[in-house]
Design an enzyme around this catalytic site. Sequence first.
Site, PDB file in Angstrom:
ATOM      1  N   LYS A  22     -15.373  17.429 -29.714  1.00  0.00           N
ATOM      2  CA  LYS A  22     -15.927  16.083 -29.566  1.00  0.00           C
ATOM      3  C   LYS A  22     -17.331  16.139 -28.958  1.00  0.00           C
ATOM      4  O   LYS A  22     -18.272  15.536 -29.484  1.00  0.00           O
ATOM      5  CB  LYS A  22     -15.020  15.232 -28.656  1.00  0.00           C
ATOM      6  CG  LYS A  22     -15.679  13.954 -28.159  1.00  0.00           C
ATOM      7  CD  LYS A  22     -14.773  13.141 -27.277  1.00  0.00           C
ATOM      8  CE  LYS A  22     -14.889  13.353 -25.802  1.00  0.00           C
ATOM      9  NZ  LYS A  22     -16.072  12.806 -25.126  1.00  0.00           N
ATOM     10  N   ASN A  23     -17.470  16.856 -27.853  1.00  0.00           N
ATOM     11  CA  ASN A  23     -18.735  16.783 -27.126  1.00  0.00           C
ATOM     12  C   ASN A  23     -19.888  17.521 -27.816  1.00  0.00           C
ATOM     13  O   ASN A  23     -21.044  17.353 -27.438  1.00  0.00           O
ATOM     14  CB  ASN A  23     -18.549  17.243 -25.674  1.00  0.00           C
ATOM     15  CG  ASN A  23     -17.767  16.198 -24.883  1.00  0.00           C
ATOM     16  OD1 ASN A  23     -17.618  15.054 -25.326  1.00  0.00           O
ATOM     17  ND2 ASN A  23     -17.243  16.591 -23.726  1.00  0.00           N
ATOM     18  N   ASP A 304     -13.354  18.371 -17.344  1.00  0.00           N
ATOM     19  CA  ASP A 304     -12.551  17.694 -18.371  1.00  0.00           C
ATOM     20  C   ASP A 304     -11.124  18.246 -18.459  1.00  0.00           C
ATOM     21  O   ASP A 304     -10.268  17.620 -19.092  1.00  0.00           O
ATOM     22  CB  ASP A 304     -13.228  17.817 -19.748  1.00  0.00           C
ATOM     23  CG  ASP A 304     -14.564  17.107 -19.788  1.00  0.00           C
ATOM     24  OD1 ASP A 304     -14.814  16.253 -18.920  1.00  0.00           O
ATOM     25  OD2 ASP A 304     -15.364  17.413 -20.684  1.00  0.00           O
ATOM     26  N   ARG A 396     -10.000   8.460 -28.686  1.00  0.00           N
ATOM     27  CA  ARG A 396     -11.442   8.683 -28.764  1.00  0.00           C
ATOM     28  C   ARG A 396     -11.767  10.167 -28.843  1.00  0.00           C
ATOM     29  O   ARG A 396     -12.823  10.548 -29.334  1.00  0.00           O
ATOM     30  CB  ARG A 396     -12.132   8.134 -27.496  1.00  0.00           C
ATOM     31  CG  ARG A 396     -12.317   6.641 -27.489  1.00  0.00           C
ATOM     32  CD  ARG A 396     -13.129   6.243 -26.269  1.00  0.00           C
ATOM     33  NE  ARG A 396     -14.140   7.262 -26.002  1.00  0.00           N
ATOM     34  CZ  ARG A 396     -14.496   7.690 -24.800  1.00  0.00           C
ATOM     35  NH1 ARG A 396     -13.951   7.177 -23.727  1.00  0.00           N
ATOM     36  NH2 ARG A 396     -15.412   8.613 -24.669  1.00  0.00           N
TER      37      ARG A 396
END
Length: 418
Positions: A22-23, A304, A396
């Site tokens: 994702k990042n 995270d 998300r």
Amino acid sequence: MKRIKIEGGKILSGTINISGAKNSAVALIPAAILSDEEVVIDNVPTISDIDALQEILEYLGASIKKEGSKMIINATSIQNKEIPEAVSRKLRASYYFMSSLLGKYKYVEMYFPGGCSIGARPIDQTLKGYRALGATVIEKENKFTIYADELVGSEIYLDMPSVGATVNVMLAAVKAKGETIIENAAREPEIVNVATFLNSMGAKITGAGTSSIHIDGVSYLGKAFTEVIPDRIEAGTYIIAGALIGNKLKINNIIPEHIDSLLQKLIEVGCDIEITPSSVIISQVKNGKAINVKTLGYPGFPTDLQQPLSTLLTQLNGESILEETIYENRFQNIEYLVNMGADIQIDGNKIQVKGPTPLVGKTVVATDLRAGACLVLAGLKANGETIIENIEHVLRGYEDIVGKLSKIGAKIELEEYN
Ligand code: EPU
């Protein structure tokens, strides 16, 4: 709204394939608009943060084609328009567009970005970077207007190795005149992914992955291809699931080096882990030892994974201490873990976790993305039924979490509720 229902206690085994990070993806997509030709990004995860960025691309007038996990972006004829506040606020990474638009057009108007509410998350280092490149920044309420006649390379020392500021300065400086040096840059693998993509367009960036990044400005960026690296946080989350309740659970398509800090901690706990060049095989740990963990920038233990790890700490023998050094408000999961049976005290930026304590299913709320991941893990381990509300936060960032967990034996469902 959506929630996840889990019938806990099911042994997880088989193989789970990890998606693109994702990042990384959320930075690569805004980076794509710097190119004046078609670019291809492969291994893009199907998560709602990507949908939000696609919405921005379409709004700006880029053409987007999707072929499986490939995203083909042509931003040749985009318009430099103000992105509506409601869209900017959907995610943190929306502000990467601010840097790409500034880098490309030397003018941008944009609102403060969104993102999980895990701390104040100021953007002062990004603004400092823009100013160092010669831009004027006008800040009015929530809106930034940033412009320059010309962006000129400069030396920028970041007060902390911020991932966002490092990416932003790279995006803004890649077409600036002359040399930019970012000192105390973040060293996360996602930064390397972005720099490699920009270099494939024709940029001249060296040192990404170290704390000193050099950028030689270029005037044109063209055709490019890149692949999103495997998501180390998604991988780490499922590895922790394996340590909690796995039986030879294989977490596949990963770069183990990217999660070395987690693997070393799990070895300290006493987990039996088989590591191959692209996978990890892990089973439920028996009589695991309590550990102390402190979050740090890469290659330290990632913030995270701190919340997902806290679920495992509840199952270890003795008192573990987990210290969060990146965000001020990343323990919102703890009240729910305690509600499920954990013995945890919050002491400033540390938690003390006494274990082992059995976990029991409850109705809980995902307050942010990784808090939700923590509670999914707790639900997989707990006796009885766990319902995690507000699961949109998790969707998300975790591609097909329900499908992936079902495939390895979890009893988990996604449902709508009011
Ligand atoms: N900070 C400042 N000023 C700045 C920038 C950062 O004070 O100008 C502070 C932040 O408040 C924070 C620390 O520096 O305390 C680190 O922030 P950083 O900029 O590195 O974080 P970010 O870029 O906003 C990215 C990830 C986060 C991840 C952090 C740290 C994205 C889109 N987000 O955020 O991911 O926690 O780096 O690794 O890449 C997540 O995926 O759940 C997530 C929150």
